[in-house]
Scaffold this motif. Structure first.
Motif, PDB file in Angstrom:
ATOM      1  N   LEU A   1       0.828  -1.207   0.000  1.00 41.01           N
ATOM      2  CA  LEU A   1       0.000   0.000   0.000  1.00 41.01           C
ATOM      3  C   LEU A   1       0.865   1.261   0.000  1.00 41.01           C
ATOM      4  CD1 LEU A   1      -2.824  -1.056   2.493  1.00 41.01           C
ATOM      5  CD2 LEU A   1      -2.976  -0.863  -0.001  1.00 41.01           C
ATOM      6  N   THR A   2       1.959   1.229   0.760  1.00 40.73           N
ATOM      7  CA  THR A   2       2.884   2.367   0.781  1.00 40.73           C
ATOM      8  C   THR A   2       3.493   2.590  -0.597  1.00 40.73           C
ATOM      9  OG1 THR A   2       3.416   1.983   3.109  1.00 40.73           O
ATOM     10  CG2 THR A   2       4.968   3.293   1.829  1.00 40.73           C
ATOM     11  N   GLN A   3       3.951   1.497  -1.229  1.00 38.09           N
ATOM     12  CA  GLN A   3       4.549   1.612  -2.558  1.00 38.09           C
ATOM     13  C   GLN A   3       3.523   2.043  -3.596  1.00 38.09           C
ATOM     14  OE1 GLN A   3       7.919   1.211  -3.414  1.00 38.09           O
ATOM     15  NE2 GLN A   3       7.113   2.182  -5.260  1.00 38.09           N
ATOM     16  N   PHE A   4       2.283   1.576  -3.447  1.00 39.45           N
ATOM     17  CA  PHE A   4       1.217   1.946  -4.378  1.00 39.45           C
ATOM     18  C   PHE A   4       1.004   3.455  -4.379  1.00 39.45           C
ATOM     19  CE2 PHE A   4      -3.217   2.856  -5.353  1.00 39.45           C
ATOM     20  CZ  PHE A   4      -3.377   2.204  -6.570  1.00 39.45           C
ATOM     21  N   GLU A   5       0.938   4.055  -3.195  1.00 42.93           N
ATOM     22  CA  GLU A   5       0.727   5.498  -3.092  1.00 42.93           C
ATOM     23  C   GLU A   5       1.929   6.260  -3.646  1.00 42.93           C
ATOM     24  OE1 GLU A   5      -1.989   7.114  -2.269  1.00 42.93           O
ATOM     25  OE2 GLU A   5      -3.031   5.205  -1.999  1.00 42.93           O
ATOM     26  N   LYS A   6       3.127   5.759  -3.363  1.00 42.12           N
ATOM     27  CA  LYS A   6       4.356   6.403  -3.839  1.00 42.12           C
ATOM     28  C   LYS A   6       4.427   6.371  -5.366  1.00 42.12           C
ATOM     29  CE  LYS A   6       9.392   5.948  -3.283  1.00 42.12           C
ATOM     30  NZ  LYS A   6      10.446   5.129  -2.649  1.00 42.12           N
ATOM     31  N   SER A   7       4.159   5.218  -5.964  1.00 39.12           N
ATOM     32  CA  SER A   7       4.232   5.079  -7.418  1.00 39.12           C
ATOM     33  C   SER A   7       3.132   5.868  -8.107  1.00 39.12           C
ATOM     34  CB  SER A   7       4.141   3.597  -7.809  1.00 39.12           C
ATOM     35  OG  SER A   7       5.225   2.861  -7.306  1.00 39.12           O
ATOM     36  N   ARG A   8       1.945   5.827  -7.524  1.00 46.98           N
ATOM     37  CA  ARG A   8       0.826   6.564  -8.125  1.00 46.98           C
ATOM     38  C   ARG A   8       1.100   8.062  -8.108  1.00 46.98           C
ATOM     39  NH1 ARG A   8      -5.186   6.067  -5.673  1.00 46.98           N
ATOM     40  NH2 ARG A   8      -4.152   7.187  -3.982  1.00 46.98           N
ATOM     41  N   GLY A   9       1.744   8.558  -7.053  1.00 47.14           N
ATOM     42  CA  GLY A   9       2.066   9.978  -6.969  1.00 47.14           C
ATOM     43  C   GLY A   9       3.090  10.417  -7.998  1.00 47.14           C
ATOM     44  N   MET A  10       3.867   9.454  -8.543  1.00 46.91           N
ATOM     45  CA  MET A  10       4.849   9.754  -9.578  1.00 46.91           C
ATOM     46  C   MET A  10       4.384   9.309 -10.956  1.00 46.91           C
ATOM     47  SD  MET A  10       8.403   8.687  -7.664  1.00 46.91           S
ATOM     48  CE  MET A  10       8.815   9.299  -6.033  1.00 46.91           C
ATOM     49  N   ASP A  11       3.095   8.980 -11.071  1.00 44.07           N
ATOM     50  CA  ASP A  11       2.480   8.564 -12.345  1.00 44.07           C
ATOM     51  C   ASP A  11       3.058   7.260 -12.882  1.00 44.07           C
ATOM     52  OD1 ASP A  11       0.753  10.765 -12.437  1.00 44.07           O
ATOM     53  OD2 ASP A  11       2.282  12.027 -13.337  1.00 44.07           O
ATOM     54  N   PHE A  12       3.436   6.338 -11.992  1.00 45.47           N
ATOM     55  CA  PHE A  12       3.837   4.998 -12.391  1.00 45.47           C
ATOM     56  C   PHE A  12       2.671   4.046 -12.141  1.00 45.47           C
ATOM     57  CE2 PHE A  12       7.969   6.916 -11.900  1.00 45.47           C
ATOM     58  CZ  PHE A  12       8.798   6.228 -12.782  1.00 45.47           C
ATOM     59  N   SER A  13       2.532   3.027 -12.972  1.00 46.58           N
ATOM     60  CA  SER A  13       1.490   2.020 -12.761  1.00 46.58           C
ATOM     61  C   SER A  13       2.010   0.928 -11.835  1.00 46.58           C
ATOM     62  CB  SER A  13       1.060   1.397 -14.094  1.00 46.58           C
ATOM     63  OG  SER A  13       2.161   0.758 -14.721  1.00 46.58           O
ATOM     64  N   VAL A  14       1.104   0.296 -11.087  1.00 48.46           N
ATOM     65  CA  VAL A  14       1.470  -0.744 -10.128  1.00 48.46           C
ATOM     66  C   VAL A  14       0.604  -1.978 -10.378  1.00 48.46           C
ATOM     67  CG1 VAL A  14       1.734  -1.324  -7.688  1.00 48.46           C
ATOM     68  CG2 VAL A  14       1.964   1.053  -8.426  1.00 48.46           C
ATOM     69  N   PRO A  15       1.214  -3.166 -10.498  1.00 49.74           N
ATOM     70  CA  PRO A  15       0.421  -4.392 -10.667  1.00 49.74           C
ATOM     71  C   PRO A  15      -0.413  -4.669  -9.416  1.00 49.74           C
ATOM     72  CG  PRO A  15       2.746  -4.754 -11.202  1.00 49.74           C
ATOM     73  CD  PRO A  15       2.653  -3.420 -10.525  1.00 49.74           C
ATOM     74  N   GLU A  16      -1.376  -5.560  -9.551  1.00 45.57           N
ATOM     75  CA  GLU A  16      -2.147  -5.988  -8.387  1.00 45.57           C
ATOM     76  C   GLU A  16      -1.253  -6.815  -7.466  1.00 45.57           C
ATOM     77  OE1 GLU A  16      -5.224  -5.158  -7.619  1.00 45.57           O
ATOM     78  OE2 GLU A  16      -5.475  -3.968  -9.454  1.00 45.57           O
ATOM     79  N   MET A  17      -1.584  -6.787  -6.177  1.00 45.21           N
ATOM     80  CA  MET A  17      -0.788  -7.525  -5.195  1.00 45.21           C
ATOM     81  C   MET A  17      -0.716  -9.012  -5.546  1.00 45.21           C
ATOM     82  SD  MET A  17       0.995  -7.307  -2.426  1.00 45.21           S
ATOM     83  CE  MET A  17       1.582  -8.266  -1.052  1.00 45.21           C
ATOM     84  N   ALA A  18      -1.823  -9.592  -5.983  1.00 40.91           N
ATOM     85  CA  ALA A  18      -1.851 -11.017  -6.313  1.00 40.91           C
ATOM     86  C   ALA A  18      -0.893 -11.343  -7.455  1.00 40.91           C
ATOM     87  CB  ALA A  18      -3.271 -11.435  -6.678  1.00 40.91           C
ATOM     88  N   ASP A  19      -0.704 -10.396  -8.378  1.00 41.94           N
ATOM     89  CA  ASP A  19       0.210 -10.628  -9.503  1.00 41.94           C
ATOM     90  C   ASP A  19       1.675 -10.556  -9.082  1.00 41.94           C
ATOM     91  OD1 ASP A  19      -1.944 -10.878 -11.249  1.00 41.94           O
ATOM     92  OD2 ASP A  19      -2.014  -8.714 -11.630  1.00 41.94           O
ATOM     93  N   LEU A  20       1.937  -9.881  -7.968  1.00 36.85           N
ATOM     94  CA  LEU A  20       3.314  -9.728  -7.494  1.00 36.85           C
ATOM     95  C   LEU A  20       3.783 -10.883  -6.614  1.00 36.85           C
ATOM     96  CD1 LEU A  20       3.285  -5.916  -6.577  1.00 36.85           C
ATOM     97  CD2 LEU A  20       4.457  -6.973  -8.504  1.00 36.85           C
ATOM     98  N   ILE A  21       2.850 -11.609  -6.004  1.00 33.87           N
ATOM     99  CA  ILE A  21       3.205 -12.666  -5.057  1.00 33.87           C
ATOM    100  C   ILE A  21       4.145 -13.719  -5.652  1.00 33.87           C
ATOM    101  CG2 ILE A  21       2.257 -14.607  -3.747  1.00 33.87           C
ATOM    102  CD1 ILE A  21       2.103 -11.912  -2.344  1.00 33.87           C
TER     103      ILE A  21
END
Length: 222
Positions: A53-73
């Protein structure tokens, strides 16, 4: 046909004393062992939820896309297996970089056992401050304090991110507040001096006048 997994590295620019660096290495090894014990019987998705969740907010604030958590496991599971393999084979992922006989060199161009691991942790002092390239440096822990601040030395030290625009959102810096203020002031002074020099050039000042501007600058002592 697959691309090689990229290098990822963590750097502890901590202390100058070799004995203290060795103690830090032992502490980090202990933290890795405790981490492996903690996740042994836990659901990974739940364990890493807060980090995600921390990384999601950080990446979103820099206009980067983030995969779903299930895809990263699956990648998290693979990374844990790499740690386990390295630990069981007694191939340490922590490197001490100093000028002692036990100090190590980063030989990325060799395929022998001297080549740094794809995921590695580096501990050092002066050697990490200048003149060294760490492949895939993502996390930097800067713990050192300075009795005197020299602009050129400090600018060499603060190369934490470099040319990492494609994954800049994954980079993290942990630093003490007084050092953060110091590096910020140096950066601002550097920018201001460049602007002043540009304005003098646009005004058509001679080379001698430009040299006088540099040597009389209140921002840096040349």
């Amino acid at each position: 046909g697959h691309k090689e997994f990229p290098h990822t590295a963590m750097m502890f620019n901590a202390v100058l004393e070799n004995e203290s660096q060795d103690k830090l290495k032992k502490l980090i090894n202990k933290c890795i062992d405790e981490f492996l014990d903690e996740i042994n019987n836990q659901e990974l998705e739940k364990y890493f939820e807060s980090v995600f969740l921390t990384q999601f907010e950080k990446s979103r604030g820099m206009d980067f896309s983030v995969p779903e958590m299930a895809d990263l496991i699956p990648f998290v599971e693979a990374a844990i297996q790499v740690i386990l393999i390295d630990k069981s084979a007694d191939n340490n992922i922590i490197y001490l970089l100093n000028s002692s006989d036990e100090g190590q060199n980063l030989k990325y161009d060799t395929h022998s056992n001297l080549r740094p691991k794809r995921g590695a942790i580096f501990i050092g002092g002066h050697m990490l401050g200048r003149g060294i390239t760490i492949e895939g440096l993502i996390t930097s822990v800067f713990l050192r304090s300075q009795s005197a601040s020299m602009m050129d030395t400090n600018l060499q030290m603060c190369r934490w991110f470099g040319h990492k625009r494609s994954y800049f959102d994954l980079c993290s810096l942990y630093i003490q507040r007084h050092n953060l203020n110091l590096f910020s002031e140096i950066s601002q002074a550097d920018t201001a001096s460049r602007h002043a020099l540009r304005d003098e050039l646009l005004d058509g000042k001679s080379g001698i006048e430009l040299m006088n501007v540099l040597f009389s600058s209140p921002l840096f002592r040349l």
